[in-house]
Design a protein around this motif. Structure first.
Motif, mmCIF file in Angstrom:
data_model
loop_
_atom_site.group_PDB
_atom_site.id
_atom_site.type_symbol
_atom_site.label_atom_id
_atom_site.label_comp_id
_atom_site.label_asym_id
_atom_site.label_seq_id
_atom_site.Cartn_x
_atom_site.Cartn_y
_atom_site.Cartn_z
ATOM 1 N N UNK A 260 0.857 -1.190 0.000
ATOM 2 C CA UNK A 260 0.000 0.000 0.000
ATOM 3 C C UNK A 260 0.890 1.235 0.000
ATOM 4 N N UNK A 261 0.498 2.233 -0.771
ATOM 5 C CA UNK A 261 1.167 3.532 -0.758
ATOM 6 C C UNK A 261 0.295 4.445 0.086
ATOM 7 N N UNK A 262 0.881 5.069 1.100
ATOM 8 C CA UNK A 262 0.123 5.889 2.036
ATOM 9 C C UNK A 262 -0.008 7.315 1.504
ATOM 10 N N UNK A 263 -0.906 7.487 0.559
ATOM 11 C CA UNK A 263 -1.123 8.771 -0.114
ATOM 12 C C UNK A 263 -1.336 9.899 0.874
ATOM 13 N N UNK A 264 -2.098 9.651 1.926
ATOM 14 C CA UNK A 264 -2.438 10.694 2.892
ATOM 15 C C UNK A 264 -1.655 10.558 4.187
ATOM 16 N N UNK A 265 -0.597 9.765 4.160
ATOM 17 C CA UNK A 265 0.265 9.625 5.323
ATOM 18 C C UNK A 265 -0.180 8.518 6.266
ATOM 19 N N UNK A 266 0.620 8.249 7.290
ATOM 20 C CA UNK A 266 0.362 7.145 8.213
ATOM 21 C C UNK A 266 -0.711 7.423 9.256
ATOM 22 N N UNK A 267 -1.234 8.635 9.305
ATOM 23 C CA UNK A 267 -2.223 8.961 10.331
ATOM 24 C C UNK A 267 -3.661 8.801 9.880
ATOM 25 N N UNK A 268 -3.877 8.185 8.712
ATOM 26 C CA UNK A 268 -5.252 7.926 8.269
ATOM 27 C C UNK A 268 -5.831 6.786 9.111
ATOM 28 N N UNK A 269 -7.149 6.793 9.260
ATOM 29 C CA UNK A 269 -7.801 5.838 10.159
ATOM 30 C C UNK A 269 -7.533 4.383 9.814
ATOM 31 N N UNK A 270 -7.619 4.012 8.528
ATOM 32 C CA UNK A 270 -7.449 2.594 8.202
ATOM 33 C C UNK A 270 -6.080 2.105 8.665
ATOM 34 N N UNK A 271 -5.040 2.910 8.443
ATOM 35 C CA UNK A 271 -3.684 2.504 8.814
ATOM 36 C C UNK A 271 -3.526 2.436 10.333
#
Length: 128
Positions: free
Chosen positions: A57-68
């Motif tokens: 997975x590429x974390x387009x919105x960074x590591x602080x998104x809920x799913x991650x």
């Protein structure tokens, strides 16, 4: 501003991409995860790349998104890709160069141009 943008995506784009991912058609996969505070089940559509038996997975919105954050907290999730459900038993930081290779061209070219460098490896649980 960022929270508003993510909310807009969640309530508009996700309404189209979740059913598409569930059907097994198109480029999207679903990550099924449990809310770390609510205990509620969620489905998040993502573009994932295969890496052997695993997924990147590429974390387009960074590591602080809920799913991650939910997957990190639980240590597990499910991925539905191509109509098949995979149990994921861990998530790991993944090197940028390997993440770009996993997505292949032309996606890797776009990711480079966008300066995307934050990838995660979703490990499929061993069966049996």
């Amino acid at each position: 501003m960022r929270a508003a943008w993510l909310g807009l995506l969640k309530h508009s784009l996700n309404r189209v991409t979740v059913p598409l991912a569930r059907s097994g058609h198109g480029p999207f996969a679903l990550v099924r995860h449990v809310g770390r505070r609510s205990g509620r089940c969620y489905e998040t559509p993502l573009l994932l790349a295969r890496y052997g038996d695993d997924f990147v997975a590429e974390l387009t919105y960074g590591p602080n998104v809920d799913w991650h954050r939910n997957v990190q907290a639980a240590g597990r999730c499910e991925v539905v890709a191509g109509g098949v459900t995979y149990e994921i038993d861990r998530i790991e930081t993944f090197p940028t160069a390997a993440g770009l290779r996993a997505f292949g061209n032309p996606a890797a070219v776009v990711l480079r141009l966008l300066r995307r460098r934050d990838f995660r490896l979703l490990r499929v649980a061993a069966s049996g």
